[in-house]
Design an enzyme around this catalytic site. Sequence first.
Site, PDB file in Angstrom:
ATOM      1  N   GLY A   1      -1.789   9.556-157.547  1.00 33.75           N
ATOM      2  CA  GLY A   1      -2.092  10.003-156.181  1.00 33.75           C
ATOM      3  C   GLY A   1      -1.943  11.282-155.883  1.00 33.75           C
ATOM      4  O   GLY A   1      -1.142  11.125-154.592  1.00 33.75           O
TER       5      GLY A   1
ATOM      6  N   SER B   1      -6.322   9.193-159.341  1.00 31.67           N
ATOM      7  CA  SER B   1      -7.320   9.166-157.736  1.00 31.67           C
ATOM      8  C   SER B   1      -8.497   9.054-158.300  1.00 31.67           C
ATOM      9  O   SER B   1      -9.857   9.492-158.077  1.00 31.67           O
ATOM     10  CB  SER B   1      -6.652  10.768-157.573  1.00 31.67           C
ATOM     11  OG  SER B   1      -5.868  11.353-157.503  1.00 31.67           O
TER      12      SER B   1
ATOM     13  N   GLU C   1      -3.145   9.386-167.858  1.00 29.17           N
ATOM     14  CA  GLU C   1      -3.158   9.692-167.078  1.00 29.17           C
ATOM     15  C   GLU C   1      -2.477  10.913-166.581  1.00 29.17           C
ATOM     16  O   GLU C   1      -1.218  11.172-167.197  1.00 29.17           O
ATOM     17  CB  GLU C   1      -2.380   8.614-166.466  1.00 29.17           C
ATOM     18  CG  GLU C   1      -3.224   7.085-165.901  1.00 29.17           C
ATOM     19  CD  GLU C   1      -2.076   5.623-165.389  1.00 29.17           C
ATOM     20  OE1 GLU C   1      -3.337   5.867-164.332  1.00 29.17           O
ATOM     21  OE2 GLU C   1      -1.302   6.029-165.017  1.00 29.17           O
TER      22      GLU C   1
ATOM     23  N   GLU D   1       5.227   6.690-163.473  1.00 31.72           N
ATOM     24  CA  GLU D   1       6.592   6.687-162.985  1.00 31.72           C
ATOM     25  C   GLU D   1       7.190   5.729-163.356  1.00 31.72           C
ATOM     26  O   GLU D   1       8.879   6.228-162.813  1.00 31.72           O
ATOM     27  CB  GLU D   1       5.378   6.061-161.564  1.00 31.72           C
ATOM     28  CG  GLU D   1       4.748   7.199-160.789  1.00 31.72           C
ATOM     29  CD  GLU D   1       3.473   6.469-160.024  1.00 31.72           C
ATOM     30  OE1 GLU D   1       3.594   4.955-159.996  1.00 31.72           O
ATOM     31  OE2 GLU D   1       2.667   7.068-159.569  1.00 31.72           O
TER      32      GLU D   1
ATOM     33  N   GLY E   1      -4.817   3.002-159.018  1.00 31.26           N
ATOM     34  CA  GLY E   1      -3.417   3.351-158.298  1.00 31.26           C
ATOM     35  C   GLY E   1      -4.700   2.795-157.219  1.00 31.26           C
ATOM     36  O   GLY E   1      -4.428   1.810-156.492  1.00 31.26           O
ATOM     37  N   GLY E   2      -4.224   3.768-156.196  1.00 29.24           N
ATOM     38  CA  GLY E   2      -4.625   3.548-155.186  1.00 29.24           C
ATOM     39  C   GLY E   2      -5.469   2.845-154.578  1.00 29.24           C
ATOM     40  O   GLY E   2      -5.816   2.030-153.332  1.00 29.24           O
TER      41      GLY E   2
ATOM     42  N   HIS F   1       4.190   3.424-167.945  1.00 26.48           N
ATOM     43  CA  HIS F   1       3.820   4.548-167.158  1.00 26.48           C
ATOM     44  C   HIS F   1       4.797   5.398-166.483  1.00 26.48           C
ATOM     45  O   HIS F   1       5.345   5.379-166.648  1.00 26.48           O
ATOM     46  CB  HIS F   1       3.101   3.638-165.888  1.00 26.48           C
ATOM     47  CG  HIS F   1       2.832   4.067-164.518  1.00 26.48           C
ATOM     48  ND1 HIS F   1       3.171   4.984-163.596  1.00 26.48           N
ATOM     49  CD2 HIS F   1       1.364   3.754-164.485  1.00 26.48           C
ATOM     50  CE1 HIS F   1       2.063   5.472-163.060  1.00 26.48           C
ATOM     51  NE2 HIS F   1       1.039   4.923-162.631  1.00 26.48           N
TER      52      HIS F   1
ATOM     53  N   ASN G   1      -3.727  -1.082-160.633  1.00 30.23           N
ATOM     54  CA  ASN G   1      -2.143  -1.060-160.045  1.00 30.23           C
ATOM     55  C   ASN G   1      -1.689  -1.080-159.167  1.00 30.23           C
ATOM     56  O   ASN G   1      -2.062   0.476-158.351  1.00 30.23           O
ATOM     57  CB  ASN G   1      -1.613   0.137-161.300  1.00 30.23           C
ATOM     58  CG  ASN G   1      -0.357   0.089-161.454  1.00 30.23           C
ATOM     59  OD1 ASN G   1       0.735  -0.471-160.904  1.00 30.23           O
ATOM     60  ND2 ASN G   1      -0.256   1.344-161.612  1.00 30.23           N
ATOM     61  N   TRP G   2      -1.272  -1.820-158.612  1.00 30.10           N
ATOM     62  CA  TRP G   2      -0.798  -2.318-157.471  1.00 30.10           C
ATOM     63  C   TRP G   2       0.568  -1.094-157.305  1.00 30.10           C
ATOM     64  O   TRP G   2       1.066  -1.745-156.287  1.00 30.10           O
ATOM     65  CB  TRP G   2      -0.945  -3.651-157.004  1.00 30.10           C
ATOM     66  CG  TRP G   2      -2.389  -4.435-156.431  1.00 30.10           C
ATOM     67  CD1 TRP G   2      -3.438  -3.925-157.130  1.00 30.10           C
ATOM     68  CD2 TRP G   2      -2.172  -5.659-156.211  1.00 30.10           C
ATOM     69  NE1 TRP G   2      -4.663  -4.395-157.618  1.00 30.10           N
ATOM     70  CE2 TRP G   2      -4.426  -5.550-157.090  1.00 30.10           C
ATOM     71  CE3 TRP G   2      -1.243  -7.232-156.104  1.00 30.10           C
ATOM     72  CZ2 TRP G   2      -4.669  -6.793-156.293  1.00 30.10           C
ATOM     73  CZ3 TRP G   2      -2.944  -8.040-155.913  1.00 30.10           C
ATOM     74  CH2 TRP G   2      -3.669  -8.067-156.169  1.00 30.10           C
ATOM     75  N   LYS G   3       1.196  -1.375-158.003  1.00 29.84           N
ATOM     76  CA  LYS G   3       2.523  -0.421-157.389  1.00 29.84           C
ATOM     77  C   LYS G   3       3.465  -1.172-156.727  1.00 29.84           C
ATOM     78  O   LYS G   3       3.432  -2.306-156.677  1.00 29.84           O
ATOM     79  CB  LYS G   3       2.144   0.821-157.538  1.00 29.84           C
ATOM     80  CG  LYS G   3       1.048   1.730-158.256  1.00 29.84           C
ATOM     81  CD  LYS G   3       1.427   3.023-157.873  1.00 29.84           C
ATOM     82  CE  LYS G   3       0.548   3.430-159.548  1.00 29.84           C
ATOM     83  NZ  LYS G   3       0.180   4.848-158.933  1.00 29.84           N
TER      84      LYS G   3
END
Length: 245
Positions: free
Chosen positions: A167, A205, A161, A93, A226-227, A91, A6-8
């Site tokens: 993150g 993470s 999640e 976010e 993610g990251g 998600h 997930n490149w956000k």
Amino acid sequence: MFIAGNWKMNGTVAEATALARALVDGLPANAPTTAVFPPAVHLAAVGEVLKGSPIFMGGQDCSGAEKGAHTGDISAAMLADIGARGVIIGHSERRTDHGETDAEIQQKVEAGLGAGLGVVLCVGETLAERESGAAQSVVREQLEGSLPKVFPGGSVVIAYEPVWAIGTGKVATVEDIASMHGMIRAWLGENQPELAQTFILYGGSVKPSNAAEIFALDEVGGALVGGASLKSDDFLGIIAAAMKP
Ligand code: PGA
């Protein structure tokens, strides 16, 4: 196994295409199913790079509406039209930044499936909810509220999640992941038999150094990353961990 990046809201078109190229070049033969979810404005360019590769691409969100007067929104059909084969929905976010409710998420899941997209449905509790002992009931409620009441067919993968692990560098313990995934598996078997065998991903993470022990857990079918998905070496390292017997 299913590994999703997930490149956000990160990067430029040049960075997105370079990342996609590095993944295409570095993906091992027999890699698990691999997907990337670039920002919507990068989908067309990334799709060109991924053409002919086994990596598939999805959007990070879609509208619950079919079309029309919804300024700024993107429909599931538009994602499919630009070459996306999947979409992340719900998600945390989006739940936090945009106040998305389970009812809205349910509409989005139906819209995604209706457009022929594979859906990655995200669920997970906040730290306060975990500390008050409500983690499992919160996730159960999210499943109940956001999956279609009558399953229309198609593919839905669940991503667990924990919000406090996204993150932050904090990872849920293997015991917590195992018991949540076990609950989700049991819930699906009882309530959504069509999805009884679907992948249940862990997200929060995940990195090359912790992926193997997470993937070794019974009901973990992969990761939503993610990251670490923004660096090709890290993402390929997670893919390698998923290939270990
Ligand atoms: P993270 O994000 O890997 O950076 O924690 C996971 C996600 O939000 O899907």
